[in-house]
Design an enzyme around this catalytic site. Structure first.
Site, short mmCIF file in Angstrom:
data_model
loop_
_atom_site.label_atom_id
_atom_site.label_comp_id
_atom_site.label_asym_id
_atom_site.label_seq_id
_atom_site.Cartn_x
_atom_site.Cartn_y
_atom_site.Cartn_z
N ASN A 66 -2.29 0.12 6.89
CA ASN A 66 -1.42 -0.88 7.22
C ASN A 66 -0.74 -1.54 6.34
O ASN A 66 -0.58 -2.94 6.39
CB ASN A 66 -2.55 -1.68 7.74
CG ASN A 66 -3.45 -2.38 6.59
OD1 ASN A 66 -3.59 -1.99 5.72
ND2 ASN A 66 -4.36 -3.00 7.18
N HIS A 70 -2.19 -5.17 1.18
CA HIS A 70 -2.87 -6.32 1.85
C HIS A 70 -3.19 -8.05 1.65
O HIS A 70 -1.79 -8.45 0.60
CB HIS A 70 -4.72 -5.41 0.32
CG HIS A 70 -5.36 -6.57 0.04
ND1 HIS A 70 -6.61 -6.23 -0.09
CD2 HIS A 70 -5.66 -7.60 -1.26
CE1 HIS A 70 -7.46 -7.08 -0.02
NE2 HIS A 70 -7.66 -7.50 -1.25
N TYR A 81 -12.34 -0.98 -3.66
CA TYR A 81 -12.79 -1.21 -2.15
C TYR A 81 -14.79 -1.20 -2.03
O TYR A 81 -14.83 -1.30 -0.86
CB TYR A 81 -12.25 -1.31 -1.39
CG TYR A 81 -10.85 -1.10 -0.86
CD1 TYR A 81 -10.81 -1.89 -0.34
CD2 TYR A 81 -9.75 -0.04 -1.22
CE1 TYR A 81 -9.91 -2.53 0.71
CE2 TYR A 81 -8.70 -0.52 -1.07
CZ TYR A 81 -8.02 -2.18 -0.08
OH TYR A 81 -7.21 -1.42 0.31
N LYS A 107 0.18 -0.83 0.33
CA LYS A 107 -0.25 0.10 -0.15
C LYS A 107 0.65 0.85 0.13
O LYS A 107 2.18 1.53 -0.08
CB LYS A 107 -0.97 0.40 1.41
CG LYS A 107 -2.11 -1.27 1.55
CD LYS A 107 -3.09 -1.22 2.15
CE LYS A 107 -4.15 -2.13 2.71
NZ LYS A 107 -4.89 -2.08 3.01
N GLU A 113 -9.57 -10.06 -7.27
CA GLU A 113 -9.18 -8.84 -6.57
C GLU A 113 -7.89 -8.98 -7.73
O GLU A 113 -7.02 -8.11 -8.53
CB GLU A 113 -8.66 -8.92 -5.43
CG GLU A 113 -10.01 -8.77 -4.55
CD GLU A 113 -9.58 -8.48 -3.28
OE1 GLU A 113 -10.46 -8.53 -1.89
OE2 GLU A 113 -8.00 -9.63 -2.93
P1 IDP Z 1 -8.01 -6.85 5.74
O1 IDP Z 1 -7.32 -5.84 5.00
O2 IDP Z 1 -7.24 -6.75 6.95
O3 IDP Z 1 -8.73 -7.54 5.16
P2 IDP Z 1 -10.93 -5.21 5.91
O4 IDP Z 1 -11.37 -5.31 6.95
O5 IDP Z 1 -10.79 -6.18 4.68
O6 IDP Z 1 -9.17 -5.67 6.42
O7 IDP Z 1 -10.23 -3.37 5.45
C1 IDP Z 1 -9.75 -3.30 3.80
C2 IDP Z 1 -8.89 -2.05 4.48
O8 IDP Z 1 -9.55 -1.05 5.31
C3 IDP Z 1 -8.37 -2.96 5.42
O9 IDP Z 1 -6.63 -2.96 4.99
C4 IDP Z 1 -6.96 -1.22 6.30
O10 IDP Z 1 -6.30 -0.35 5.43
C5 IDP Z 1 -9.13 -0.31 6.49
N1 IDP Z 1 -9.80 -0.57 6.69
C6 IDP Z 1 -10.06 -1.41 8.00
N2 IDP Z 1 -10.96 -1.16 8.93
C7 IDP Z 1 -10.74 0.25 9.24
C8 IDP Z 1 -10.68 1.23 10.52
O11 IDP Z 1 -11.35 0.85 11.86
N3 IDP Z 1 -10.56 2.21 9.90
C9 IDP Z 1 -9.88 2.48 9.07
N4 IDP Z 1 -9.00 2.28 8.08
C10 IDP Z 1 -10.08 0.84 8.30
MG MG Z 2 -9.88 -7.56 4.04
#
Ligand code: IDP
Ligand code: MG
Length: 139
Positions: A114, A117, A51, A11, A128
């Site tokens: 974070n 992905h 997304y 990312k 994807e």
């Molecule tokens: P994942 O990437 O671990 O599968 P997901 O729940 O699919 O997590 O969420 C997709 C992306 O959305 C996350 O990787 C992160 O970048 C962002 N995200 C998820 N939860 C939050 C939140 O509570 N606040 C802000 N960004 C979030």
């Molecule tokens: Mg996810």
């Protein structure tokens, strides 16, 4: 049977911080083979599409801004039990919860920025991967 393909992208936070080399090394050292890779950037519209499953979540707008804010490195990876084992390698969504030594534990800045992905199912790995690589069928 679990598939042997997953999709990932490094990312904007991790690419911008110069951590992509270290992250790719961890991926390869963990036994994943990179079978497709590019260096690119999502438009706001393409980030919204990628997304779309999260469009009702409160963080959707910020996430789309962030994901289109800089360069990314999408990849298709091959390994046994690829989806599940790769999710273990990257760690929990929130870096504060990510296990020690995982990519997010080492490189993520926040729950949003974070670092990386990882697809959450074989089906989504296919969807994807096809989003970025038009020759996905050959994998
Ligand atoms: P994942 O990437 O671990 O599968 P997901 O729940 O699919 O997590 O969420 C997709 C992306 O959305 C996350 O990787 C992160 O970048 C962002 N995200 C998820 N939860 C939050 C939140 O509570 N606040 C802000 N960004 C979030
Ligand atoms: Mg996810």
């Amino acid at each position: 049977m679990a598939g042997n393909i997953t999709f990932t992208m490094i990312k904007p936070d991790a690419v911008g911080a110069g951590n992509s080399g270290a992250i790719i090394k961890m991926i390869e050292d963990s036994g994943f083979k990179i079978i497709a890779m590019k260096y690119t950037r999502l438009s706001r519209k393409r980030a919204e599409q990628f997304y779309m499953v999260h469009k009702e979540r409160p963080f959707y707008n910020d996430l789309c801004d962030y994901m289109s804010s800089g360069n990314i490195i999408p990849m298709i990876l091959e390994n046994n039990n690829a989806v599940e084992d790769f999710r273990k390698l990257i760690g929990a969504t929130n870096p504060q919860d990510a296990a020690e030594g995982t990519i997010r534990n080492l490189f993520a800045e926040s729950i949003e920025a974070n670092a990386i992905h990882g697809s959450d199912s074989d089906e989504n790995a296919g969807i994807e991967g096809s989003f970025f690589f038009s020759d996905m069928e050959r994998f």
